[in-house]
Scaffold this motif. Structure first.
Motif, mmCIF file in Angstrom:
data_model
loop_
_atom_site.group_PDB
_atom_site.id
_atom_site.type_symbol
_atom_site.label_atom_id
_atom_site.label_comp_id
_atom_site.label_asym_id
_atom_site.label_seq_id
_atom_site.Cartn_x
_atom_site.Cartn_y
_atom_site.Cartn_z
ATOM 1 N N SER A 67 1.851 -10.186 -3.201
ATOM 2 C CA SER A 67 2.926 -9.411 -2.562
ATOM 3 C C SER A 67 2.946 -9.547 -1.228
ATOM 4 C CB SER A 67 2.769 -8.030 -3.233
ATOM 5 O OG SER A 67 2.854 -7.834 -4.535
ATOM 6 N N LYS A 99 7.278 -6.253 -2.915
ATOM 7 C CA LYS A 99 7.227 -4.831 -3.652
ATOM 8 C C LYS A 99 6.750 -4.860 -5.002
ATOM 9 C CE LYS A 99 10.771 -3.555 -0.285
ATOM 10 N NZ LYS A 99 12.245 -3.033 -0.426
ATOM 11 N N LYS A 130 4.025 -2.628 -6.876
ATOM 12 C CA LYS A 130 4.137 -1.090 -7.222
ATOM 13 C C LYS A 130 4.341 -1.012 -8.695
ATOM 14 C CE LYS A 130 7.003 0.305 -3.207
ATOM 15 N NZ LYS A 130 8.220 0.712 -2.808
ATOM 16 N N SER A 175 4.696 2.816 2.575
ATOM 17 C CA SER A 175 5.170 3.150 1.178
ATOM 18 C C SER A 175 3.714 3.507 0.146
ATOM 19 C CB SER A 175 5.683 1.829 0.612
ATOM 20 O OG SER A 175 7.019 1.547 1.299
#
Length: 759
Positions: free
Chosen positions: A476, A503, A506, A560
């Motif tokens: 990632s 992303k 996640k 994030s």
């Protein structure tokens, strides 16, 4: 009168200027005195996890590392060939790895001796009769009372053997010396020893092991004539023969006895014996070993003088030895004429130098950003070598050694190194060629990187790809780096695609447990799960770590990550737990060392974590833990590192952190601020400018930043940018013994996303 006074004033200023320049030159020219090559060569308890460095002679980024081997067949536990706790030396070979977890190389070993005896020929030694400095190593072999001195150039080693006045003079040339045969498939495919005349020997060996199929050619000259030789292949001995071919070759040489020491010059080439000869003639044209030693020392002075520090004597020893280790590799693999053996085994030419020894899972984190600042031309050469490797091999290197690929470790972390270099506009790199390399290396499936699975599942299922959690997190990050270069070059669709992939991490976050966890291809969590259990390099979702250490690996988007974990308060609480949680019920593996709670400084996945408090608005906690790590995980003894030094990464963490900042995301141009350990550090930039960090009142108690100024103006950011450093200037910290919980806590003081692109 006024004109006379004006003239005198100018003269005084000129003299003062000369004195100051002389003082700076003197400081920079003596920094090699602080280097202790024995730092990181062993552990107090005999474990392998205190550096795995070698003490022998080398030059900055040179091909040759001439150093003693304390094992007959060095294995992973003595990957550098030398362990400070050993008592015997088995020879002096010309190539070594610095601080790695796997051993290889150990090419072209020589061992002097004085009486006939059976193989293996070795000698006891004592540290009281051993010393080393940059470009020089010396030891007394107690078995035969032989003083051995070593020095090196980029492509050659220079040895001096002083035998006892009444002893015969023998030398063993061993082409069979290597890592254990069978380990990583190690075997010698072919070798040759050819005696050209009484003073000259050349030959080669082709060997496979951790690195597939390496070719090493050599050309050696001796200051005394050979009066008798025995060549051996396996158990078959040939007397007074001048050439031998085989797979287990040794030459037993006897030399004319006189009052002079025996000198040996030996150069290497990956291409041919002719090139090895040319390398030797270019770099050691005479027999003055003292001159060669001085030249090696001068090269190190030039490189280490790029940072001048003020601190304690111990701090200087640790700091400059760390710089020495950081600049030991990558290694030049091209000959003096630019020839090198390419990844496709063709001979190619690179006039600006071709480099290898890319321990990228390690060095991309801090060593590569350090090279960007201090070695921009070298960094361009490193990056162009990686791009050449891509052109020849089809992929950027993952763990590149001797120009080949061993696929050790996960991710493809040449990508952040290449991207960072291009975004920093380093000279001589073609951005389009760089982008082609990083993009295609992110689309072409290879070992530990099945991109079809990545694109299909948007995570790595553990039942389809082991080390799945670590690979998901690290890929990632690499994808984020590809996206940044795509955006810079205006490739909008690619940017969107790789940002989406960046992303995917996640998809493995488990909100119930609060960790990144493994799933199978049915999207079900794999049970049982313990965040304390360690993985190694396969058969486990985590690579050389556990779930606690990998929870924090989202350097591309820390806001994030904070949100994913539950906001700043929860993020801080979990960080606190990482540093305080101890558990003696879980079996640790060799990758778990340098522990502070579950933080493991002895291995790379933890290296950025202490700086994450900056992003949550509590920088004083970063200051506390970075100081603690600096003080507890480094020392100036042979056990100087908390884990394998790993080709400059462990050293580079210290270099940055001792100055007071660190690249949490190695490719976004931002350095999070910690707690400066040194009174002052001045970076002498290639542009001629300087950037100085001054820590007023700093001490073992005064570890907290009270206030700061940058170029005389108040400074409250908990980060520096690469432009702050490259533009030159002075950063001054006022230090105290209690946290200033107001400094660096405003929103604008928290490290931003990137300085290169807007996301």
């Amino acid at each position: 009168m006024k004109s006379t006074m004006k003239f005198l004033s100018k003269k005084i200023l000129f003299i003062c200027g000369l004195s100051w320049s002389t003082m700076l030159l003197s400081q920079s020219s003596t920094v090699t005195q602080y280097v202790n090559p024995f730092i990181g060569t062993g552990a107090v308890n005999g474990s392998s996890l205190s550096g795995n460095n070698f003490p022998g002679a080398t030059t900055p980024f040179g091909m040759v590392q001439l150093s003693p081997d304390t094992k007959e067949a060095p294995d992973w536990s003595v990957a550098s060939g030398y362990n400070y706790n050993d008592k015997s030396i088995y020879g002096f070979s010309h190539t070594h790895l610095s601080g790695t977890g796997v051993g290889d190389l150990f090419d072209i070993s020589l061992m002097p001796y004085s009486r006939q005896r059976k193989y293996p020929i070795y000698s006891r030694f004592d540290h009281e009769e051993e010393n080393a400095k940059p470009g020089y190593y010396q030891v007394n072999l107690l078995e035969d009372q032989i003083k051995v001195e070593l020095t090196a150039t980029q492509h050659a080693g220079f040895q001096k053997y002083t035998y006892h006045k009444d002893s015969a003079e023998f030398v063993l040339l061993d082409l069979d010396h290597s890592m254990p045969k069978g380990s990583w498939g190690c075997r010698i495919i072919a070798a040759q020893i050819k005696i050209i005349d009484k003073h000259t020997i050349e030959g080669f060996r082709i060997i496979t092991g951790w690195v597939p199929l390496r070719k090493i050619y050599f050309y050696a000259q001796f200051s005394k004539p050979i009066i008798r030789q025995k060549l051996q292949n396996g158990s078959t001995l040939y007397k007074n023969q001048s050439i031998i071919n085989g797979t287990d070759l040794k030459a037993y040489l006897k030399f004319e006895k006189n009052s002079n020491p025996l000198l040996v010059k030996l150069a290497l080439s990956p291409v041919s014996t002719e090139n090895a000869k040319a390398n030797l003639e270019a770099e050691i044209p005479n027999w003055d070993i003292n001159n060669t030693t001085e030249q090696a020392n001068n090269l190190w002075q030039k490189e280490l003088g790029k940072i001048q520090i003020e601190g304690t004597e111990k701090q200087k020893r640790i700091f400059y030895t760390a710089m020495y280790h950081a600049f030991t590799q990558p290694n030049k693999l091209s000959d003096v004429n630019g020839d090198y053996m390419a990844a496709d085994y063709t001979t190619r030419n690179e006039p600006n130098g071709y480099y290898s020894t890319f321990s990228l899972w390690d060095m991309y984190r801090a060593a590569a950003p350090l090279y960007t600042i201090l070695q921009p031309k070298k960094t361009s050469a490193f990056v162009n070598s990686m791009i050449d490797h891509y052109k020849e091999f089809g992929l950027l290197p993952i763990w590149g050694l001797w120009g080949q690929e061993n696929y050790c470790m996960i991710g493809n972390h040449a990508i952040p190194v290449v991207v960072n270099a291009v975004l920093n506009h380093l000279p001589g790199i073609n951005p389009k060629a760089a982008y082609e390399a990083v993009k295609n290396s992110s689309l072409t499936s290879h070992i530990n990187a099945p991109f079809d699975i990545w694109e299909n599942y948007h995570y790595m299922p553990e039942n389809l790809q082991s080390q799945s959690v670590s690979i998901t997190l690290e890929m990632s990050y690499d994808d984020w780096c590809v996206a940044q270069l795509a955006q810079r070059l205006g490739k909008t669709e690619d940017y969107k695609h790789f940002m989406d992939r960046s992303k995917y991490y996640k998809n493995l976050y488990d909100a119930n447990s609060g960790f990144f966890r493994a799933k199978n291809d049915k999207k079900a969590w794999i049970e049982p799960f313990s965040p304390l259990n360690y993985g190694a390099n396969g058969g486990n979702p985590y690579t050389e770590g556990n779930a606690w250490q990998y929870l924090w690996y989202v350097p591309q988007d820390i806001p994030s990550l904070i949100s994913l974990i539950g906001g700043k308060s929860m993020f801080i609480k979990r960080l606190d737990s990482l540093f305080t949680l101890k558990d003696s019920t879980v079996k640790l593996n060799n990758n778990a060392s340098g522990l502070i709670g579950q933080y493991a400084h002895g291995n790379e996945p933890s290296h950025h974590i202490a700086y994450l408090y900056d992003y949550a608005g509590v920088p004083w906690k970063t200051q506390f833990y970075t100081h603690k790590i600096l003080q507890e995980m480094y020392n100036d003894s042979f056990s100087g590192y908390a884990g394998n030094e790993d080709c400059g990464q462990m050293a580079s963490w210290y270099i940055f952190s001792a100055m007071g900042f660190y690249p949490v995301n190695p490719a976004n141009g931002i350095f999070a601020i910690g707690s400066p350990l040194l009174q002052q550090a001045t970076i002498n930039l290639p542009s001629g400018k300087t950037f100085t960090v001054n820590a007023k009142n700093v001490s073992n108690e005064n570890i907290y930043i009270q206030s700061a100024t940058l170029n005389g103006r108040p400074f409250t950011h908990t980060y520096l940018t690469i432009h702050n450093i490259q533009n030159g200037g002075k950063l001054v910290f006022i230090m105290g013994d209690k946290p200033n919980k107001k400094w660096g806590t405003n929103k604008e003081d928290i490290p931003p996303y990137s300085i290169f692109n807007k996301n």
